[in-house]
Design an enzyme around this catalytic site. Structure first.
Site, mmCIF file in Angstrom:
data_model
loop_
_atom_site.group_PDB
_atom_site.id
_atom_site.type_symbol
_atom_site.label_atom_id
_atom_site.label_comp_id
_atom_site.label_asym_id
_atom_site.label_seq_id
_atom_site.Cartn_x
_atom_site.Cartn_y
_atom_site.Cartn_z
ATOM 1 N N HIS A 14 -8.169 -4.760 -1.065
ATOM 2 C CA HIS A 14 -6.993 -4.005 -0.655
ATOM 3 C C HIS A 14 -6.555 -4.394 0.765
ATOM 4 O O HIS A 14 -7.370 -4.484 1.661
ATOM 5 C CB HIS A 14 -7.288 -2.507 -0.705
ATOM 6 C CG HIS A 14 -6.082 -1.666 -0.435
ATOM 7 N ND1 HIS A 14 -5.117 -1.445 -1.392
ATOM 8 C CD2 HIS A 14 -5.644 -1.043 0.678
ATOM 9 C CE1 HIS A 14 -4.159 -0.710 -0.881
ATOM 10 N NE2 HIS A 14 -4.446 -0.448 0.383
ATOM 11 N N SER B 177 0.846 -1.200 0.000
ATOM 12 C CA SER B 177 0.000 0.000 0.000
ATOM 13 C C SER B 177 0.884 1.254 0.000
ATOM 14 O O SER B 177 1.760 1.355 -0.860
ATOM 15 C CB SER B 177 -0.951 -0.073 1.197
ATOM 16 O OG SER B 177 -2.013 0.822 1.009
ATOM 17 N N ASP C 179 -10.277 -3.256 -5.346
ATOM 18 C CA ASP C 179 -9.366 -2.241 -4.823
ATOM 19 C C ASP C 179 -9.378 -1.046 -5.777
ATOM 20 O O ASP C 179 -9.152 -1.224 -6.976
ATOM 21 C CB ASP C 179 -7.949 -2.853 -4.744
ATOM 22 C CG ASP C 179 -6.937 -1.923 -4.097
ATOM 23 O OD1 ASP C 179 -7.300 -0.795 -3.722
ATOM 24 O OD2 ASP C 179 -5.770 -2.340 -3.971
#
Ligand code: NAG
Ligand code: NAG
Length: 406
Positions: A376, A189, A346
């Protein structure tokens, strides 16, 4: 007391309202996934409401999770774990205990958390980096870079880069018995964003022979890579997803750069890029860069430009150190072999897909794994009651790739 009571009442109401969320059929362990999604939705709403009421900045609530999940550095029979500092930046260091025939490999890891939360000592990250160290018999440096909103771009990037530069010095590498030709950066991320930016910077400085040696690889786990176009097909399809809804992502991006609320407002309507920067749109043109099955029937429209004052004040979102997709093909050439994980559920899916495509076109060896049954953040769901089989699979695949390519 009044504020606490209000929070409690709000939380209960939201919990009741949020628990039932339809989970796409492709997901394994649907009940567990539903519970995780519901918890994130409740937390998200709570953060939003308390933030709007002016009670607590939402990042404060997000930082709470660090304290709830924190584990001190604890060695086990395979790995010695210590907290130390590299170039004045705190890091958690994992040194394998197993003997090694020769020099070891090393992974410099950047955790996720939207540049405003996360910590190497969170149970999920400790588990991830410990397992990486043990399975690869590698040194892992997990970087505790400074966070927003107390610190903004480029501080997060600078911390990530200084640790990398420090670790790549031959005296440091030899102290930890690391092979200079087998060091990589990795992150998930926001950490994937930092890893991509650091890899570009190392390559650039290496060309000016300022940093040596080169990185052997980079592994980017569902990274955000640009804030130029916030209306990509994945943004449209997953605008209201539980883990990374659009307005939340807009908030994270803008808080990385500034406290000025005109930026998130402009970003939410995708009118934040000044006409002077129109040339950058070619680097995120999803109409060329996405495969048909992801474009579906979404219609590409030309960018709508915003005021230049906005960008002049907050140049960060046009800076490749924050948005690694915004460099030319020439600047991508020569980057190290790359692993990219993207998840179908996501909003950041298309950032990763486009970067994989552009790196490939620039001649970089890329392994792009697209997980159709994941949302995600799923690679962090590997410990405690929220542990998911798919999380373990994604982690194993990532470690396998490192094992073969590092
Ligand atoms: C140590 O390594 C072995 C072999 O990989 C593994 O089975 C064991 O679970 C590890 N111990 C810990 C505490 O992770
Ligand atoms: C994006 O690609 C499409 C199709 O190739 C093209 O028509 C359009 O002009 C491009 N837009 C930008 C801003 O590069």
């Amino acid at each position: 007391m009044g504020a606490k009571l209000l929070c409690l009442v709000l939380a209960s109401a939201l919990l009741a309202y949020s628990v039932y969320i339809p989970v796409p059929e492709v997901f394994e362990e649907p009940w567990k996934v539903m519970f995780i999604m519901a918890s994130f939705r409740v937390l998200g709403r709570l953060a939003e409401v308390t933030d709007q009421l002016g009670l607590v900045h939402y990042t404060k609530l997000m930082k709470l999770i660090i304290h709830l999940e924190y584990v001190p550095p604890t060695s086990d029979e395979n790995v010695t774990v210590t907290d130390t500092k590299f170039s004045n930046v705190p890091v958690r260091l994992y040194l394998p205990r197993r003997p090694s025939d020769g020099l070891r490999r090393a992974v410099i890891y950047f955790h996720g958390g939207g540049w405003c939360t996360g910590h190497p000592g969170m149970k999920s990250y400790d588990c991830l980096t410990r397992r990486t160290s043990n399975r690869l018999n590698a040194v892992v440096v997990s970087v505790n870079y400074r966070l927003a909103p107390e610190y903004r771009f480029p501080v997060q990037f600078e911390d990530a880069y200084s640790v990398t530069k420090f670790f790549l010095q031959s005296s440091v590498l030899s102290q930890y018995r690391v092979d200079p030709d087998r060091v990589c950066v990795a992150g998930d991320s926001a950490g994937g964003n930092l890893a991509a930016a650091v890899a570009q910077q190392v390559k650039k400085k290496d060309e000016d022979s300022e940093v040596e040696p080169k990185l052997k690889a980079q592994a980017l786990i569902y990274p955000p890579l640009q804030a130029l176009d916030l209306n990509l097909p994945s943004y449209r399809e997953h605008e209201n997803s539980c883990m990374s809804p659009k307005l939340f992502m807009v908030r994270l991006w803008s808080d990385y750069f500034t406290s000025d609320s005109s930026l998130p407002e402009a970003m939410a309507s995708n009118r934040h890029v000044p006409a002077e920067s129109s040339h950058l749109f070619q680097f995120v043109n999803w109409s060329n860069l996405l495969p048909e099955e992801m474009k579906k029937d979404h219609v590409y429209t030309s960018p709508v430009y915003g005021s230049s004052e906005l960008a002049l004040e907050h140049l960060g979102f046009l800076d490749p150190r924050a948005a690694p997709l915004l460099v030319s093909d020439a600047q991508l050439r020569g980057l190290p072999p790359t692993y990219i994980l993207t998840c179908e559920y996501d909003i950041l899916r298309d950032d990763g897909v486009m970067y994989a495509r552009r790196l490939q076109a620039a001649g970089v060896p890329v392994t792009h794994f697209h997980a159709k049954d994941a949302f995600h953040g799923m690679m962090s769901f590997i410990s405690g009651p929220a542990s998911l089989a798919v999380g373990h699979r994604l982690l194993n695949r990532y470690i396998e790739w490192l094992n073969e390519n590092l």
